[in-house]
Design a protein around this motif. Structure first.
Motif, PDB file in Angstrom:
ATOM      1  N   UNK A 156       0.825  -1.206   0.000  1.00  0.00           N
ATOM      2  CA  UNK A 156       0.000   0.000   0.000  1.00  0.00           C
ATOM      3  C   UNK A 156       0.861   1.259   0.000  1.00  0.00           C
ATOM      4  N   UNK A 157       1.858   1.296   0.881  1.00  0.00           N
ATOM      5  CA  UNK A 157       2.725   2.468   0.979  1.00  0.00           C
ATOM      6  C   UNK A 157       3.568   2.633  -0.283  1.00  0.00           C
ATOM      7  N   UNK A 158       4.043   1.517  -0.834  1.00  0.00           N
ATOM      8  CA  UNK A 158       4.887   1.582  -2.041  1.00  0.00           C
ATOM      9  C   UNK A 158       4.098   2.134  -3.220  1.00  0.00           C
ATOM     10  N   UNK A 159       2.860   1.679  -3.377  1.00  0.00           N
ATOM     11  CA  UNK A 159       2.026   2.153  -4.491  1.00  0.00           C
ATOM     12  C   UNK A 159       1.689   3.635  -4.331  1.00  0.00           C
ATOM     13  N   UNK A 160       1.401   4.058  -3.092  1.00  0.00           N
ATOM     14  CA  UNK A 160       1.119   5.481  -2.842  1.00  0.00           C
ATOM     15  C   UNK A 160       2.316   6.339  -3.237  1.00  0.00           C
ATOM     16  N   UNK A 161       3.515   5.918  -2.817  1.00  0.00           N
ATOM     17  CA  UNK A 161       4.716   6.695  -3.143  1.00  0.00           C
ATOM     18  C   UNK A 161       5.044   6.617  -4.631  1.00  0.00           C
ATOM     19  N   UNK A 162       4.749   5.473  -5.264  1.00  0.00           N
ATOM     20  CA  UNK A 162       4.954   5.363  -6.711  1.00  0.00           C
ATOM     21  C   UNK A 162       4.104   6.366  -7.467  1.00  0.00           C
ATOM     22  N   UNK A 163       2.838   6.501  -7.055  1.00  0.00           N
ATOM     23  CA  UNK A 163       1.966   7.501  -7.684  1.00  0.00           C
ATOM     24  C   UNK A 163       2.473   8.905  -7.458  1.00  0.00           C
ATOM     25  N   UNK A 164       2.997   9.168  -6.253  1.00  0.00           N
ATOM     26  CA  UNK A 164       3.529  10.493  -5.934  1.00  0.00           C
ATOM     27  C   UNK A 164       4.750  10.817  -6.798  1.00  0.00           C
ATOM     28  N   UNK A 165       5.667   9.852  -6.916  1.00  0.00           N
ATOM     29  CA  UNK A 165       6.887  10.080  -7.698  1.00  0.00           C
ATOM     30  C   UNK A 165       6.568  10.300  -9.174  1.00  0.00           C
ATOM     31  N   UNK A 166       5.532   9.625  -9.657  1.00  0.00           N
ATOM     32  CA  UNK A 166       5.189   9.761 -11.076  1.00  0.00           C
ATOM     33  C   UNK A 166       4.693  11.171 -11.408  1.00  0.00           C
ATOM     34  N   UNK A 167       4.210  11.868 -10.385  1.00  0.00           N
ATOM     35  CA  UNK A 167       3.713  13.234 -10.607  1.00  0.00           C
ATOM     36  C   UNK A 167       4.788  14.289 -10.365  1.00  0.00           C
ATOM     37  N   UNK A 168       5.934  13.840  -9.851  1.00  0.00           N
ATOM     38  CA  UNK A 168       7.042  14.757  -9.620  1.00  0.00           C
ATOM     39  C   UNK A 168       7.893  14.885 -10.881  1.00  0.00           C
ATOM     40  N   UNK A 169       8.667  15.952 -10.922  1.00  0.00           N
ATOM     41  CA  UNK A 169       9.649  16.091 -12.008  1.00  0.00           C
ATOM     42  C   UNK A 169      10.665  14.960 -11.883  1.00  0.00           C
ATOM     43  N   UNK A 170      11.012  14.357 -13.004  1.00  0.00           N
ATOM     44  CA  UNK A 170      11.946  13.225 -13.002  1.00  0.00           C
ATOM     45  C   UNK A 170      13.369  13.722 -12.804  1.00  0.00           C
ATOM     46  N   UNK A 171      13.634  14.195 -11.594  1.00  0.00           N
ATOM     47  CA  UNK A 171      14.974  14.695 -11.291  1.00  0.00           C
ATOM     48  C   UNK A 171      15.450  14.108  -9.971  1.00  0.00           C
ATOM     49  N   UNK A 172      16.764  14.037  -9.853  1.00  0.00           N
ATOM     50  CA  UNK A 172      17.373  13.476  -8.645  1.00  0.00           C
ATOM     51  C   UNK A 172      16.927  14.238  -7.401  1.00  0.00           C
ATOM     52  N   UNK A 173      16.893  15.566  -7.502  1.00  0.00           N
ATOM     53  CA  UNK A 173      16.566  16.394  -6.335  1.00  0.00           C
ATOM     54  C   UNK A 173      15.127  16.176  -5.872  1.00  0.00           C
ATOM     55  N   UNK A 174      14.195  15.986  -6.803  1.00  0.00           N
ATOM     56  CA  UNK A 174      12.797  15.780  -6.427  1.00  0.00           C
ATOM     57  C   UNK A 174      12.605  14.427  -5.743  1.00  0.00           C
ATOM     58  N   UNK A 175      13.252  13.413  -6.271  1.00  0.00           N
ATOM     59  CA  UNK A 175      13.153  12.095  -5.639  1.00  0.00           C
ATOM     60  C   UNK A 175      13.836  12.098  -4.263  1.00  0.00           C
ATOM     61  N   UNK A 176      14.923  12.863  -4.143  1.00  0.00           N
ATOM     62  CA  UNK A 176      15.610  12.963  -2.860  1.00  0.00           C
ATOM     63  C   UNK A 176      14.706  13.589  -1.801  1.00  0.00           C
ATOM     64  N   UNK A 177      13.913  14.587  -2.207  1.00  0.00           N
ATOM     65  CA  UNK A 177      12.967  15.232  -1.275  1.00  0.00           C
ATOM     66  C   UNK A 177      11.946  14.207  -0.750  1.00  0.00           C
ATOM     67  N   UNK A 178      11.475  13.355  -1.647  1.00  0.00           N
ATOM     68  CA  UNK A 178      10.516  12.324  -1.236  1.00  0.00           C
ATOM     69  C   UNK A 178      11.162  11.355  -0.239  1.00  0.00           C
ATOM     70  N   UNK A 179      12.409  10.958  -0.529  1.00  0.00           N
ATOM     71  CA  UNK A 179      13.133  10.056   0.361  1.00  0.00           C
ATOM     72  C   UNK A 179      13.253  10.656   1.760  1.00  0.00           C
ATOM     73  N   UNK A 180      13.519  11.944   1.824  1.00  0.00           N
ATOM     74  CA  UNK A 180      13.745  12.602   3.110  1.00  0.00           C
ATOM     75  C   UNK A 180      12.456  12.848   3.889  1.00  0.00           C
ATOM     76  N   UNK A 181      11.308  12.618   3.254  1.00  0.00           N
ATOM     77  CA  UNK A 181      10.034  12.916   3.929  1.00  0.00           C
ATOM     78  C   UNK A 181       9.010  11.805   3.697  1.00  0.00           C
ATOM     79  N   UNK A 182       9.478  10.561   3.682  1.00  0.00           N
ATOM     80  CA  UNK A 182       8.589   9.452   3.334  1.00  0.00           C
ATOM     81  C   UNK A 182       7.364   9.395   4.235  1.00  0.00           C
ATOM     82  N   UNK A 183       7.583   9.368   5.557  1.00  0.00           N
ATOM     83  CA  UNK A 183       6.453   9.212   6.467  1.00  0.00           C
ATOM     84  C   UNK A 183       5.511  10.417   6.394  1.00  0.00           C
ATOM     85  N   UNK A 184       6.052  11.587   6.220  1.00  0.00           N
ATOM     86  CA  UNK A 184       5.212  12.794   6.091  1.00  0.00           C
ATOM     87  C   UNK A 184       4.377  12.708   4.824  1.00  0.00           C
TER      88      UNK A 184
END
Length: 684
Positions: free
Chosen positions: A165-193
């Motif tokens: 469930x959590x993986x699919x939610x984050x997958x949907x979130x990442x797909x809407x982000x810009x495909x850049x290292x910095x954007x994915x890094x932001x998600x990594x740093x705030x997973x639970x949030x």
């Protein structure tokens, strides 16, 4: 596995249940209407004129002439299945129903003859595959993942703890982000949030399970938020804590600890807690809670002022005065307003451990397990409400005499401490139910002040007795024990020990470890267990001339250093309820073991280790007909005749340790249906 169960098996209509975490609930009427629409082609006008009973009858008549498979996703209540099952007839044609639920009792109710399939959390590799698949699907497969994405993606899914469930939610979130290292890094740093921002995606789904809990389970679940992330919690420890906190409701004459164990099983059955390890008898040894559920528990508990967790980064301004407090940092801050705290659990602390402990006036639980402390403040005696004092692994040298004032104390855990001898003040604790020693200190051999010596004691473990008076004058006054563990030169008090154990009619578990500092080998006193109808678990370490008269309802037996010269299997295979047997180092020193036809009718787990002299093991047809697990370690002369393990058709798991290479090669060569055949003599 599911495919095989759907396609093969009995001709009867069977229900295959899948148990796991988190989903959404449906109403019976909506399910029936959906079935009517997709199977019968009915429309809204038809539903307006039909009752649920009419619709079930119509579906049943249609399906009765067909072989069908129906999937019901996320059934929450037994009543829901009861309302639906009339629509699914059994024409003995191999029809199947696949049912998903997060509640084990629903699965067992739907089809008691079909064991439920319990989902595991995903591995790191499968978690990454799911995330990358989700992102690519959201991108309509037009784009491929950038080369840097795998490194960050694997770190992101690791924080999801394998929960799809959590993986699919984050997958949907990442797909809407810009495909850049910095954007994915932001998600990594705030997973639970990130996972709590859209309640409909994750947080509310997990909250549904909590809100569906009966009232008595809610505090038990929230309490898990006190333990550190990824912490394996001892089931016994958790059960005794729940009892001490007053969470467990009385249920007739049943011991509160047994009720609490049912609570734990119920939370596991509801997929709120995961089993980390089970004992060989199937009971829970350790458990854990998924990170997301732990985050939810902490958030909800803080909102209700139920608990507070203090870690290195906590700001004391946010301290909500929770009634249950856990400290997860090496240097705790100075706390104020502690007078209302009921529980204090400490993890990873350096000394000093709250020097002013007397400020915690209403404390019921003080758990310092694993915290190294040289001494315990004598002010602990002022905590007159204390019910649980956990000092395991503290290496404490002395116990303050003020402990005698803890008149409500239920559990005292002194395992892995240096407290020796056992202080006399312990016998004054009239409410004590569970007492764990460190096997180093001998009992104080002075007689108790009255005949009501520790009248409520149910568990006594780790006690060393080497004198000649401690049993007859002290220990034999303890007549209500359910669990007993003793070590030392037990033979010195054979008569007194035998009489004491004979009088322990309510004994469930007994562990005796005979040991001496000099030869000859320490011996187990000769004991007659034939009248112990409740005794189901027996561990004996020490010399025995011949096998004892074992309890009639014994389910688990472990023998070590028994040096038996007669084949123990002859007597043991006649025990009708034995499910677990462990023959450890030097338990048997003969050359041959024989398991005869019909022997060990209930045995499920057999472990043989360090039996260096055993050369031949004969297994007859229909012996050990229910054996599921076999473990053989360091039995290098062993050969199994006449047909290897072929007669044991129920075997599911074979584990070999420190065995000759050729036996392992033979097992590897026989992967598949008959992988467990071992038919050849093994070398020395």
């Amino acid at each position: 596995m599911l495919e095989a169960r759907v396609i093969h098996g009995e001709p009867r209509r069977s229900v295959i249940s899948i148990i796991g975490m988190a989903g959404l609930e449906y109403r019976v009427k909506e399910i029936l209407q959906y079935l009517g629409k997709t199977i019968l082609g009915l429309g809204k006008a038809d539903f307006d004129t039909m009752s649920n009973e009419d619709l079930k009858e119509l579906l049943s008549k249609f399906l009765e002439e067909r072989r069908y498979i129906i999937v019901l996703d996320d059934i929450w209540k037994i009543e829901v299945w009861d309302d639906l099952k009339a629509a699914f007839p059994d024409a003995e044609n191999g029809s199947r129903i696949v049912l998903t639920t997060r509640f084990k009792d629903v699965a067992l109710h739907a089809d008691p003859r079909s064991p439920p399939h319990e989902l595991c959390l995903l591995s790191d590799e499968d978690s990454w595959k799911l995330l990358s698949k989700k992102v690519c699907l959201e991108w309509n497969s037009i784009r491929t993942l950038p080369p840097w994405s795998e490194e960050l993606g694997r770190q992101i899914v690791k924080k999801c703890g394998g929960l799809p469930l959590a993986i699919v939610v984050l997958g949907g979130l990442l797909s809407r982000k810009e495909a850049s290292y910095s954007e994915w890094l932001k998600v990594l740093q705030s997973v639970h949030w990130q996972l709590t921002q859209d309640p409909t995606l994750c947080a509310d789904i997990l909250a549904l399970s909590y809100h569906d809990l009966p009232y008595y389970l809610k505090p038990c679940f929230l309490y898990l938020g006190l333990f550190p992330e990824d912490f394996e919690i001892s089931a016994r420890r958790l059960i005794l804590l729940w009892v001490a906190e007053g969470f467990v409701q009385p249920r007739g004459q049943e011991p509160l600890e047994d009720v609490a164990e049912d609570y734990l099983e119920e939370l596991i059955g509801r997929s709120m807690i995961q089993v980390a390890a089970r004992k060989s008898n199937g009971r829970i040894k350790t458990c854990s809670i998924h990170d997301l559920l732990r985050e939810f528990a902490m958030s909800k508990a803080k909102e209700d002022r139920f608990l507070e967790v203090i870690h290195q980064d906590v700001k004391l301004k946010s301290f909500t005065r929770g009634r249950h407090l856990a400290v997860h940092c090496r240097v705790p801050p100075a706390l104020k307003n502690t007078s209302k705290v009921r529980s204090l659990l400490c993890f990873d602390l350096n000394e000093p451990v709250f020097r002013e402990i007397k400020k915690f006036k209403l404390l019921r639980v003080l758990d310092l397990e694993g915290i190294h402390i040289a001494r315990l403040d004598s002010a602990v005696g002022k905590l007159v409400h204390l019910r649980y004092l956990g000092l395991r692994g503290t290496w404490l040298k002395t116990l303050p005499s003020s402990v005698c004032y803890l008149v409500k104390l239920q559990t005292l855990d002194l395992r892995s401490t240096l407290v020796s001898p056992i202080p006399a003040v312990v016998i004054k604790l009239q409410q004590l139910r569970h007492l764990f020693f460190n096997e180093l200190g001998e009992i104080v051999p002075s007689p108790p002040p009255s005949r009501t010596f520790l009248p409520n004691l149910k568990t006594l473990h780790g006690l060393s007795i080497n004198g000649t008076e401690s049993v007859e004058n002290v220990l034999n006054k303890l007549t209500n024990l359910r669990e007993l563990g003793l070590c030392g030169e037990l033979k010195l008090q054979e008569k007194a020990l035998g009489m004491w154990i004979l009088n322990l009619k309510g004994l469930h578990c007994l562990k005796l470890h005979a040991r001496k500092l000099s030869p000859p080998a320490a011996a187990i006193p000769k004991l007659d267990f034939s009248s112990h109808t409740h005794l189901h678990k027996l561990h004996l370490v020490g010399l025995m001339n011949k096998t004892q008269k074992f309890p009639p309802n014994l389910t688990e037996l472990s023998l070590q250093n028994s040096f038996l010269t007669e084949d123990p299997m002859e007597k043991l295979e006649k025990l009708p309820n034995l499910r677990v047997l462990k023959l450890k180092q030097s338990s048997y020193v003969g050359k041959e073991m024989i398991c005869s036809s019909g022997g060990f009718p209930q045995l499920k787990i057999l472990k043989l280790s360090f039996l260096y002299s055993v050369e031949m093991w004969r297994i007859a047809e229909k012996a050990m007909c229910n054996l599921r697990e076999l473990e053989i370690v360091e039995c290098k002369r062993l050969k199994i005749v006449p047909r290897g393990l072929w007669p044991v058709t129920s075997l599911c798991s074979l584990r070999l340790g420190y065995m000759p290479l050729d036996i392992e090669m033979k097992v590897q060569e026989r992967q598949g249906e008959n992988w467990y055949r071992i038919e050849h003599k093994l070398p020395f």
